[in-house]
Design a protein around this motif. Sequence first.
Motif, PDB file in Angstrom:
ATOM      1  N   HIS A  38      46.014   2.568  16.273  1.00  0.00           N
ATOM      2  CA  HIS A  38      47.817   1.670  15.677  1.00  0.00           C
ATOM      3  C   HIS A  38      48.038   0.862  17.060  1.00  0.00           C
ATOM      4  O   HIS A  38      47.444   0.914  17.684  1.00  0.00           O
ATOM      5  N   ALA A  39      48.718  -0.224  16.361  1.00  0.00           N
ATOM      6  CA  ALA A  39      48.404  -1.983  16.793  1.00  0.00           C
ATOM      7  C   ALA A  39      50.459  -1.482  16.341  1.00  0.00           C
ATOM      8  O   ALA A  39      51.156  -0.843  15.884  1.00  0.00           O
ATOM      9  N   ARG A  40      50.804  -3.591  16.670  1.00  0.00           N
ATOM     10  CA  ARG A  40      52.284  -3.246  16.837  1.00  0.00           C
ATOM     11  C   ARG A  40      52.270  -3.515  14.868  1.00  0.00           C
ATOM     12  O   ARG A  40      51.791  -4.310  14.327  1.00  0.00           O
ATOM     13  N   SER A  41      53.427  -2.793  14.438  1.00  0.00           N
ATOM     14  CA  SER A  41      53.730  -3.103  13.208  1.00  0.00           C
ATOM     15  C   SER A  41      52.640  -2.279  11.935  1.00  0.00           C
ATOM     16  O   SER A  41      52.249  -2.207  11.267  1.00  0.00           O
ATOM     17  N   ILE A 360      63.389  -4.722  17.589  1.00  0.00           N
ATOM     18  CA  ILE A 360      63.221  -6.384  17.889  1.00  0.00           C
ATOM     19  C   ILE A 360      62.265  -5.989  17.583  1.00  0.00           C
ATOM     20  O   ILE A 360      61.139  -6.715  17.750  1.00  0.00           O
ATOM     21  N   GLY A 361      60.959  -5.007  17.969  1.00  0.00           N
ATOM     22  CA  GLY A 361      60.145  -4.692  18.623  1.00  0.00           C
ATOM     23  C   GLY A 361      58.676  -5.346  17.972  1.00  0.00           C
ATOM     24  O   GLY A 361      57.577  -5.500  18.176  1.00  0.00           O
ATOM     25  N   GLU A 362      59.113  -5.249  16.330  1.00  0.00           N
ATOM     26  CA  GLU A 362      57.887  -5.082  15.658  1.00  0.00           C
ATOM     27  C   GLU A 362      58.075  -6.576  14.356  1.00  0.00           C
ATOM     28  O   GLU A 362      56.856  -6.119  13.851  1.00  0.00           O
ATOM     29  N   GLY A 363      59.653  -7.108  14.047  1.00  0.00           N
ATOM     30  CA  GLY A 363      60.084  -7.633  13.300  1.00  0.00           C
ATOM     31  C   GLY A 363      59.076  -8.465  13.383  1.00  0.00           C
ATOM     32  O   GLY A 363      59.111  -9.523  12.130  1.00  0.00           O
ATOM     33  N   SER A 364      58.873  -9.372  14.464  1.00  0.00           N
ATOM     34  CA  SER A 364      57.897 -10.687  15.012  1.00  0.00           C
ATOM     35  C   SER A 364      56.450 -11.199  14.391  1.00  0.00           C
ATOM     36  O   SER A 364      56.616 -12.303  13.898  1.00  0.00           O
ATOM     37  N   ILE A 365      55.872 -10.348  13.992  1.00  0.00           N
ATOM     38  CA  ILE A 365      54.860  -9.595  13.773  1.00  0.00           C
ATOM     39  C   ILE A 365      54.293 -10.269  12.553  1.00  0.00           C
ATOM     40  O   ILE A 365      53.112 -11.071  12.123  1.00  0.00           O
ATOM     41  N   SER A 366      54.743  -9.604  11.887  1.00  0.00           N
ATOM     42  CA  SER A 366      53.934  -9.374  10.251  1.00  0.00           C
ATOM     43  C   SER A 366      54.418 -10.686   9.993  1.00  0.00           C
ATOM     44  O   SER A 366      53.656 -11.074   8.478  1.00  0.00           O
TER      45      SER A 366
END
Length: 403
Positions: A38-41, A360-366
């Motif tokens: 696993h990684a972010r999101s 907020i931790g994973e919303g900005s990557i995808s």
Amino acid sequence: MAPSVNLGGTSMGAGVYRIPNLFIEGMCVYTNNIPCGHARSPGEPQVVFAGESHMDMIAREIGLDPAEFRRRNLLKDGDHLANGHHLEHVKAAETLEAALKASHWNEPKPGPWIGRGVAMTHRHIGVGFTNARVRLTEKGHVVLSTALPDTGTGAPLVLRQIVAEVLDLTLDEVDIQLATTDDFSTDSGVGGSRVTHTGGRAAYHAAETLKEQIQAEAKKLGIPATSLASVAQAVARDGRTLEASHFYDAKSHSAVTSFTAQVAEVAVDPQTGQVTVRRFTTAHDVGTIINPLGHQGQIEGGLIQGLGYALMEEMQTEDGRISTVSLGDVKLPTIQDIPPLTTVLLQDLVGPGPFNAKAIGEGSISAVAPAIANAVADACGVRIRDLPITAEKVYFALKAARA
């Protein structure tokens, strides 16, 4: 970890859009490639890249502005996600408009071979179960025990802030210690945008119970409830300690999710295919922000990881062996690669976390990669369908288009 990643990605197949007739099938295929963790999101950047790229392709095919096409199809209050999950307090439209305004979407581009691209996503707050215990010491301080380890996200600070807020203490008056299996039963641990939600709610409720105990003891003793040291010392003389525990279990997601809209502005060198991100705008639908510095760090950290995913990082294999032998070959983003960043926060005090916090931790990557891919297509007319978007891919795509 393929099965759970596959399911997580599949659930994002419809994106942030109202699609009345929908059928999504996800298949987990085992191969002889290198297994991944696993990684972010996990599972979502890949699906969002495909879906948001496709949204742009549809918009251009029917002659609509990509932002307008999204605007007409966004989720609204009462809608359901692809997995059937019901939504309320939907802030998709507001988040998109904020990103468009801050990025000057409708203004003329500053020159040729410059393009803008928009992409959107959403991310629920994580669910799970967490224990917390708070204890009043004779010095009038409070010790918070939690089984959540510090993985570098600032969780211990946030949890201390929550306890301090409930008990009207300074941050220095709240200590934290890592609990073990001797202290608590099982715990779902760190991951999935869960920590502030489950750990924070456990700490919040435990602190509320301790506060009630302190107030009751203070009333019995006839002293102010704010004099924690006096209360603790009086209780200690009776051979007692004031402490409270709470087990918080979020069995399912709430009807409130968090939306993200991002706009990339890029320049493409027509001679080499090199893509340069000139600036990047990210807008987020947020709840109560408990720690502003850590909150912004999560946004920028995920964004920069998405930048690497979009433009640089590639692990190649030959005959089942990794041929990318070092991080020098992978090329991670450094400070020289990061464009000017603009963040817009739309605060809505309806969230499932403590004090109405949202994830907020994973919303900005995808949405980073599709925003950049859409901007590249806008700048030079070629569509890159696989990541990373390297200069070589753009160069040969331009060469093929000219031919």
